[in-house]
Design a protein around this motif. Structure first.
Motif, PDB file in Angstrom:
ATOM      1  N   TYR A 248       0.839  -1.201   0.000  1.00  0.00           N
ATOM      2  CA  TYR A 248       0.000   0.000   0.000  1.00  0.00           C
ATOM      3  C   TYR A 248       0.875   1.253   0.000  1.00  0.00           C
ATOM      4  CZ  TYR A 248      -3.040   3.778   0.956  1.00  0.00           C
ATOM      5  OH  TYR A 248      -3.671   4.993   0.833  1.00  0.00           O
ATOM      6  N   PHE A 249       1.837   1.260   0.921  1.00  0.00           N
ATOM      7  CA  PHE A 249       2.701   2.447   1.032  1.00  0.00           C
ATOM      8  C   PHE A 249       3.423   2.716  -0.291  1.00  0.00           C
ATOM      9  CE2 PHE A 249       7.172   3.798   1.593  1.00  0.00           C
ATOM     10  CZ  PHE A 249       6.921   5.135   1.884  1.00  0.00           C
ATOM     11  N   TYR A 250       4.008   1.685  -0.844  1.00  0.00           N
ATOM     12  CA  TYR A 250       4.899   1.879  -1.984  1.00  0.00           C
ATOM     13  C   TYR A 250       4.156   2.097  -3.307  1.00  0.00           C
ATOM     14  CZ  TYR A 250       9.374   1.573  -4.364  1.00  0.00           C
ATOM     15  OH  TYR A 250      10.510   1.869  -5.095  1.00  0.00           O
ATOM     16  N   ASN A 251       3.124   1.292  -3.518  1.00  0.00           N
ATOM     17  CA  ASN A 251       2.477   1.319  -4.839  1.00  0.00           C
ATOM     18  C   ASN A 251       1.192   2.149  -4.893  1.00  0.00           C
ATOM     19  OD1 ASN A 251       4.450  -0.367  -5.897  1.00  0.00           O
ATOM     20  ND2 ASN A 251       3.278  -2.228  -5.498  1.00  0.00           N
ATOM     21  N   HIS A 252       0.476   2.210  -3.776  1.00  0.00           N
ATOM     22  CA  HIS A 252      -0.879   2.784  -3.864  1.00  0.00           C
ATOM     23  C   HIS A 252      -1.076   4.136  -3.184  1.00  0.00           C
ATOM     24  CE1 HIS A 252      -2.350  -0.854  -5.734  1.00  0.00           C
ATOM     25  NE2 HIS A 252      -1.711  -1.540  -4.806  1.00  0.00           N
ATOM     26  N   MET A 253      -0.296   4.420  -2.163  1.00  0.00           N
ATOM     27  CA  MET A 253      -0.552   5.629  -1.355  1.00  0.00           C
ATOM     28  C   MET A 253      -0.617   6.901  -2.216  1.00  0.00           C
ATOM     29  SD  MET A 253       1.895   7.114   1.656  1.00  0.00           S
ATOM     30  CE  MET A 253       3.188   7.646   0.523  1.00  0.00           C
ATOM     31  N   VAL A 254       0.354   7.064  -3.091  1.00  0.00           N
ATOM     32  CA  VAL A 254       0.403   8.287  -3.903  1.00  0.00           C
ATOM     33  C   VAL A 254      -0.749   8.311  -4.913  1.00  0.00           C
ATOM     34  CG1 VAL A 254       1.760   9.434  -5.712  1.00  0.00           C
ATOM     35  CG2 VAL A 254       2.858   8.763  -3.576  1.00  0.00           C
ATOM     36  N   LEU A 255      -1.051   7.152  -5.498  1.00  0.00           N
ATOM     37  CA  LEU A 255      -2.162   7.103  -6.467  1.00  0.00           C
ATOM     38  C   LEU A 255      -3.459   7.499  -5.777  1.00  0.00           C
ATOM     39  CD1 LEU A 255      -1.469   3.713  -8.322  1.00  0.00           C
ATOM     40  CD2 LEU A 255      -0.693   6.002  -8.950  1.00  0.00           C
ATOM     41  N   ASN A 256      -3.664   6.968  -4.562  1.00  0.00           N
ATOM     42  CA  ASN A 256      -4.888   7.297  -3.833  1.00  0.00           C
ATOM     43  C   ASN A 256      -4.957   8.777  -3.498  1.00  0.00           C
ATOM     44  OD1 ASN A 256      -5.603   4.701  -4.034  1.00  0.00           O
ATOM     45  ND2 ASN A 256      -5.420   4.183  -1.870  1.00  0.00           N
ATOM     46  N   ALA A 257      -3.813   9.367  -3.178  1.00  0.00           N
ATOM     47  CA  ALA A 257      -3.805  10.806  -2.848  1.00  0.00           C
ATOM     48  C   ALA A 257      -4.327  11.630  -4.031  1.00  0.00           C
ATOM     49  CB  ALA A 257      -2.402  11.249  -2.456  1.00  0.00           C
ATOM     50  N   PHE A 258      -4.037  11.176  -5.238  1.00  0.00           N
ATOM     51  CA  PHE A 258      -4.500  11.916  -6.424  1.00  0.00           C
ATOM     52  C   PHE A 258      -6.026  11.875  -6.559  1.00  0.00           C
ATOM     53  CE2 PHE A 258      -1.308  13.851  -9.090  1.00  0.00           C
ATOM     54  CZ  PHE A 258      -0.152  13.446  -8.440  1.00  0.00           C
ATOM     55  N   THR A 259      -6.626  10.747  -6.190  1.00  0.00           N
ATOM     56  CA  THR A 259      -8.083  10.667  -6.362  1.00  0.00           C
ATOM     57  C   THR A 259      -8.852  11.067  -5.096  1.00  0.00           C
ATOM     58  OG1 THR A 259      -7.798   8.302  -5.972  1.00  0.00           O
ATOM     59  CG2 THR A 259      -8.157   8.982  -8.244  1.00  0.00           C
ATOM     60  N   ASN A 260      -8.238  10.898  -3.916  1.00  0.00           N
ATOM     61  CA  ASN A 260      -8.960  11.208  -2.659  1.00  0.00           C
ATOM     62  C   ASN A 260      -8.599  12.552  -2.068  1.00  0.00           C
ATOM     63  OD1 ASN A 260      -9.618   8.578  -2.924  1.00  0.00           O
ATOM     64  ND2 ASN A 260      -8.378   7.831  -1.201  1.00  0.00           N
ATOM     65  N   ASN A 261      -7.610  13.205  -2.594  1.00  0.00           N
ATOM     66  CA  ASN A 261      -7.099  14.448  -1.980  1.00  0.00           C
ATOM     67  C   ASN A 261      -6.717  14.258  -0.520  1.00  0.00           C
ATOM     68  OD1 ASN A 261      -7.177  15.936  -4.280  1.00  0.00           O
ATOM     69  ND2 ASN A 261      -9.064  17.024  -3.804  1.00  0.00           N
TER      70      ASN A 261
END
Ligand code: BGC
Length: 443
Positions: A248-261
């Motif tokens: 989650y930390f490495y692959n998804h955290m940043v992607l989620n920040a883009f869609t969830n603010n």
């Protein structure tokens, strides 16, 4: 401002080709530089890795770029990803070196004449020497410093460049700089690391708006590193739980920040960060930098509660750096990322090896995957092999050979094509005019 005869008159054709390219970064090939990394190296910062890399003149690309671009043309690539060295342009805060800027402009003009589309990386791990003292990434002033620098670059580059990468692997850099103390400023502080990531993402968002103001049709993305993480022992619940958190930390955290603010990570007791961030999905494409799979295991003791291991479980072998070649991981990663709905480019994929047959096998395996990705209907726009010529590989120095072109460090940095360069050329020349790579056979 009227256009010089060198500048192109029209925008790219409505239907872009599939981009077949190679990627580099300024610091790793240019040489003759003083920046935060050269200072770090002189202070012995990299020596902690048990090696003592010396960047020196690197591959001397700063003086030999025209000859290198001849080699690019010979490779038949239709795209080239490279970066601008911030320290060269702004050696003192606010004081820009126009001569250095003009060299980058000449490079862009030259690429245009050769019909090679530039993909410009604005930040690839390095900074001017003053940066960490004045406005390190864990302080919000960093965002302004970055914007001041890129505004200068974009105004120069806009007539030539449609594709921009605001950052190369911001998270990888932040881990090296603030968690592992491998890169300057050399700290071990997770809170600062998360704050640095937060500011880099804010800087991306502000850069996005700035670039669009100057060039509304620009395509703006981030080259993000992805790793396939697997539990070492699938029947061990601790291995599995840790794998999920790390993934989650490495692959998804940043992607989620883009869609969830919301930039959010809960990884007790190591990491706990939760801040609103105005990204509003402001990104036109995602770049995938993909190299390997890693196995995760729980371990007791001091330090991190987990270990990471490379094992050749895929049977595709290990690189000379011990990394597991795992081509299927590229498919998995791309399929996951396609859920963002954004176009995708593979902005880096490559292998360090002494025996060039291994590179050819690596390329064949990954081409098969590209074909599969296209067959699946994923909006993949290009592939960039890492890297064009042998370069300076951060902690490993010049020992890691990722290039399609060999650089002979013993013989005045002489360049010669490796067999994999011919292999790459043959492969891409067959396809370069076709956007449909799904029909090719790979033997
Ligand atoms: C970086 C490159 C590096 C490559 C191989 C990527 O993470 O962007 O600068 O040389 O990996 O390690």
């Amino acid at each position: 401002m009227s256009k010089s005869p060198d500048e192109k008159e029209s925008l790219p054709a409505a239907k872009d080709p599939f981009y077949w390219g190679v990627a580099t970064s300024a610091f790793q090939i240019e040489g003759h530089l003083e920046n935060d990394m050269t200072v770090w190296e002189k202070q012995g910062g990299f020596r902690q890795n048990g090696k003592d890399p010396q960047v020196g003149q690197a591959a001397d690309h700063w003086h030999r770029w025209r000859q290198d671009f001849d080699l690019l043309s010979k490779l038949s690539v239709n795209a080239y990803r490279f970066s601008i060295e911030w320290a060269r342009l702004e050696p003192q805060p606010g004081c820009f070196d126009d001569k250095a800027l003009a060299v980058y402009r000449d490079m862009l003009i030259d690429l245009q004449k050769r019909g090679i589309t530039p993909f410009l990386t604005l930040h690839h791990f390095t900074h001017p020497v003053w940066f960490h003292q004045q406005c390190p990434w864990h302080k919000k002033e960093s965002v302004i410093a970055y914007l001041t620098y890129i505004e200068k670059v974009i105004k120069m580059a806009a007539p030539f460049v449609d594709w921009y990468l605001t950052f190369n692997e911001p998270q990888v850099w932040a881990l090296g700089a603030y968690a592992d103390a491998k890169f300057p400023p050399g700290e071990k502080d997770f809170k600062k690391m998360m704050t640095a990531i937060y500011h880099m993402l804010n800087a991306h968002s502000a850069a996005y708006r700035l670039i669009k103001k100057i060039k509304p049709e620009a395509m703006i993305g981030i080259a993000k590193n992805f790793i396939v993480f697997r539990a070492l022992n699938k029947s061990n619940p601790l291995d599995k739980a840790l794998t999920r958190s790390i993934r989650y930390f490495y692959n998804h955290m940043v992607l989620n920040a883009f869609t969830n603010n919301q930039l959010e990570i809960r990884f007790p007791p190591l990491l706990n960060f939760n801040h609103a961030i105005e990204l509003d999905n402001r990104i036109d494409f995602w770049g995938i930098n993909y190299y390997y799979r890693m196995h995760v295991y729980f371990r007791l003791g001091l330090g991190m509660p987990f270990g990471l291991k490379f094992i050749d479980r895929s049977g595709e072998g290990l690189s000379s750096l011990g990394w597991e070649n795992h081509s299927r991981g590229l498919y998995k990663t791309t399929k996951q990322l396609a859920k963002t709905g954004k176009p995708i480019l593979i902005t880096e994929n490559g292998i360090a090896c002494e025996n060039d047959d291994e590179r050819i096998a690596f390329l064949k395996n990954h081409y098969r995957i590209l074909k599969k990705i296209k067959k699946k209907g994923i909006d993949l726009r290009g592939y960039f092999y890492w890297t064009f010529i042998d370069n300076y590989e951060w902690l490993e120095g010049k020992a890691a050979r990722f290039g399609l072109i060999r650089v002979d460090y013993e013989k005045q940095l002489e360049r010669s094509e490796k067999p994999s360069a011919a292999f790459y050329r043959d492969h891409i020349s067959r396809q370069i005019d076709s956007s449909d790579i799904s029909q090719t056979n790979y033997k």
